[in-house]
Write a protein that holds these residues in place. Sequence first.
Motif, PDB file in Angstrom:
ATOM      1  N   SER A 110       0.946  -1.216   0.054  1.00  0.00           N
ATOM      2  CA  SER A 110      -0.151   0.042   0.064  1.00  0.00           C
ATOM      3  C   SER A 110       0.874   1.345   0.015  1.00  0.00           C
ATOM      4  O   SER A 110       0.459   2.328   0.420  1.00  0.00           O
ATOM      5  N   ALA A 111       2.150   1.068  -0.333  1.00  0.00           N
ATOM      6  CA  ALA A 111       2.955   2.236  -0.528  1.00  0.00           C
ATOM      7  C   ALA A 111       3.031   3.329  -1.560  1.00  0.00           C
ATOM      8  O   ALA A 111       2.372   2.712  -2.426  1.00  0.00           O
ATOM      9  N   LEU A 133       2.383  -7.256  -8.429  1.00  0.00           N
ATOM     10  CA  LEU A 133       2.007  -6.207  -7.226  1.00  0.00           C
ATOM     11  C   LEU A 133       0.510  -6.526  -6.961  1.00  0.00           C
ATOM     12  O   LEU A 133      -0.207  -5.917  -7.660  1.00  0.00           O
ATOM     13  N   PHE A 134       0.316  -6.826  -5.719  1.00  0.00           N
ATOM     14  CA  PHE A 134      -1.150  -6.783  -5.213  1.00  0.00           C
ATOM     15  C   PHE A 134      -1.233  -5.337  -4.440  1.00  0.00           C
ATOM     16  O   PHE A 134      -0.591  -5.326  -3.444  1.00  0.00           O
ATOM     17  N   VAL A 135      -1.746  -4.576  -4.988  1.00  0.00           N
ATOM     18  CA  VAL A 135      -1.892  -3.142  -4.245  1.00  0.00           C
ATOM     19  C   VAL A 135      -3.276  -2.596  -3.660  1.00  0.00           C
ATOM     20  O   VAL A 135      -4.427  -3.232  -4.087  1.00  0.00           O
ATOM     21  N   GLU A 136      -3.384  -1.983  -2.854  1.00  0.00           N
ATOM     22  CA  GLU A 136      -4.379  -1.333  -2.171  1.00  0.00           C
ATOM     23  C   GLU A 136      -3.985  -0.158  -1.530  1.00  0.00           C
ATOM     24  O   GLU A 136      -2.824   0.126  -1.484  1.00  0.00           O
ATOM     25  N   VAL A 144      -0.355   6.671  -8.786  1.00  0.00           N
ATOM     26  CA  VAL A 144       0.538   5.549  -8.194  1.00  0.00           C
ATOM     27  C   VAL A 144       0.459   4.106  -9.324  1.00  0.00           C
ATOM     28  O   VAL A 144       1.239   3.889 -10.009  1.00  0.00           O
ATOM     29  N   SER A 145      -0.929   3.804  -9.391  1.00  0.00           N
ATOM     30  CA  SER A 145      -1.087   2.366 -10.076  1.00  0.00           C
ATOM     31  C   SER A 145      -0.869   2.849 -11.432  1.00  0.00           C
ATOM     32  O   SER A 145      -0.402   1.777 -12.387  1.00  0.00           O
ATOM     33  N   THR A 374       4.886   6.046  13.702  1.00  0.00           N
ATOM     34  CA  THR A 374       3.530   6.444  13.746  1.00  0.00           C
ATOM     35  C   THR A 374       2.890   5.748  12.691  1.00  0.00           C
ATOM     36  O   THR A 374       1.447   5.431  12.753  1.00  0.00           O
ATOM     37  N   SER A 375       3.383   5.627  11.316  1.00  0.00           N
ATOM     38  CA  SER A 375       2.809   4.779  10.462  1.00  0.00           C
ATOM     39  C   SER A 375       2.096   3.461  10.510  1.00  0.00           C
ATOM     40  O   SER A 375       0.928   3.224  10.281  1.00  0.00           O
ATOM     41  N   ARG A 376       3.015   2.698  11.435  1.00  0.00           N
ATOM     42  CA  ARG A 376       2.413   1.511  11.860  1.00  0.00           C
ATOM     43  C   ARG A 376       1.202   1.661  12.840  1.00  0.00           C
ATOM     44  O   ARG A 376       0.390   0.630  12.752  1.00  0.00           O
ATOM     45  N   ARG A 377       1.515   2.596  13.713  1.00  0.00           N
ATOM     46  CA  ARG A 377       0.124   2.880  14.539  1.00  0.00           C
ATOM     47  C   ARG A 377      -1.022   3.319  14.129  1.00  0.00           C
ATOM     48  O   ARG A 377      -2.140   2.943  14.256  1.00  0.00           O
TER      49      ARG A 377
END
Length: 537
Positions: A110-111, A133-136, A144-145, A374-377
């Motif tokens: 999801s980057a 690439l499996f994207v979301e 991006v896609s 913070t991004s993981r949070r």
Amino acid sequence: MPAPAPSAASSGAAWRQLLLLLTVLPLTLAALAFVLQWRGGGVDDPAARWPSHAFPGMAEPTPPSLPFSSCADVLVGSSVPSFPYFRGWSFPYDSGEGLQPKICVQTSTSAGLEQILPWLFYHKVIGVSQFLLFVEGRAAKPHVSGVLESIPGVKVVYRTKELEEQQAHSRIWNETWLAGFFYKPCNYELFVKQSLNMEMAIVMARDAGMDWIIHLDTDELLYPGGAAEYSVRHLLGEVPRDVDMVIFPNYESSVERDNIKDPFSEDKYAYLGQAVDSQGQLNPMTPCAAHVSMFKKNYDHLPKDTYFGMYKEATRGNPNYFLTYDILVGIMLKISGERSCAVHEAIYPSRTSEIKLEEAAVLHYTYTKFSDLTSRRDRCGCKPTKEDVKRCFMLDFDRAAFIIASTASEEEMLRWYNERVVWNDKQLNLKLLRKGVLTRIYAPMAIVQGLRESGVFTSVIEAGQSVVSDKLSAKKAIVQSQNVTRPGDLPRKLIGANSVASTRKILQTAESAIRDTDVTAVPPLSPPSLDDHHKHT
């Protein structure tokens, strides 16, 4: 005394004349070349026919404008003159005698482009043929896609309703090895999703004629150490034919600063405190060595005595030897018939033959940026309590990081990050480097930096704008044609409530489904600890 024969005299004179000619001719040519160079004429210099800016590094390049600013800091070329060697590379991926074996990399991400493009093109450089690439999330956005779809050798798969319905009938749901991960949030959910995506990717890669496939996250780079060339294709080409699984032990990044912006290459947008000019202003031409080049070796690549003897110093008070550890990392599967159609064979392989590489590795860039806390949070909705984080995260360090990021101030978070993540003790670093626990690896940084400075990333973004425009136009037309509430606006529990697959939705976490059952799958684990060693002893 008789006079010498005329023939002998004439022969000696001829040799003297030839020797004189061989001496004078080079001197004459050298003098002529010197005169021509001094006068500046007579020599056609090919470089003089081109403007200076046509050659990378001959003038300070002007960074091209990007359609959006989120990638500008990371993807544009450096203002420092250099001489990169990637300009004009086409990165061929078609089948050919010189491109064997054909390697596929699969990821679920999801980057944004600032992370995906350096990761993707680095692997193109070292010989990867195809990317699934499996994207979301951000990765599924049109800007991006669209760029990703325009890159040769890249297949983008979206998390659509059709995909979830198809994965709902996967045989993985009938297996017991992953049952303890079902219907749990955050890391457990991601683990299941990656497994389902990889199962599909193996079939897709086989249909595309690939020979090998590996799952990598976009914070992981293959390191083909030990190969005659810096090429994963060359590395796998030396693997015996009867081997159908190759294990790359993983190395974990050991960051030395808390201001890293781009972990894959030298960060020329951060500066040393002493890099100032005579007026006390920051000098933009003085880069800071804010890069990631130090890694902690896998215990498989260390002598047993060294690993256990330096264990306490290597962990620095953290729960395990590695901060994080992914059991999916570094398993390269040979695509050969039905045996390769289930992703769990990558986790619990029933293979005829496998080898573990002694020098090659997967470089895991974990928690390399302070913002990773913070991004993981922000990706998880768990409560910051010791009990609740257990249902969200498998590893102790991830749990501790989530609690700190959710409860502490930014100043406290930065202090914790420096104490637990940043390797700022130079004496300890040097000691562990000498012992071989830590190692320096510069090749990925050099490759990605060269790609950036040669304009590869910005060229790809510019070339993909036509696809981006088409996707935006199509999306706008769909929105305008709809007069009803879109499915994305409905509460999650109301979507597909009557569908058989709705009970198997990975993103849906019902409290009634979260139960305290024994986990039958082995979660990501750290290498053996001192306690394990003492018990074994």
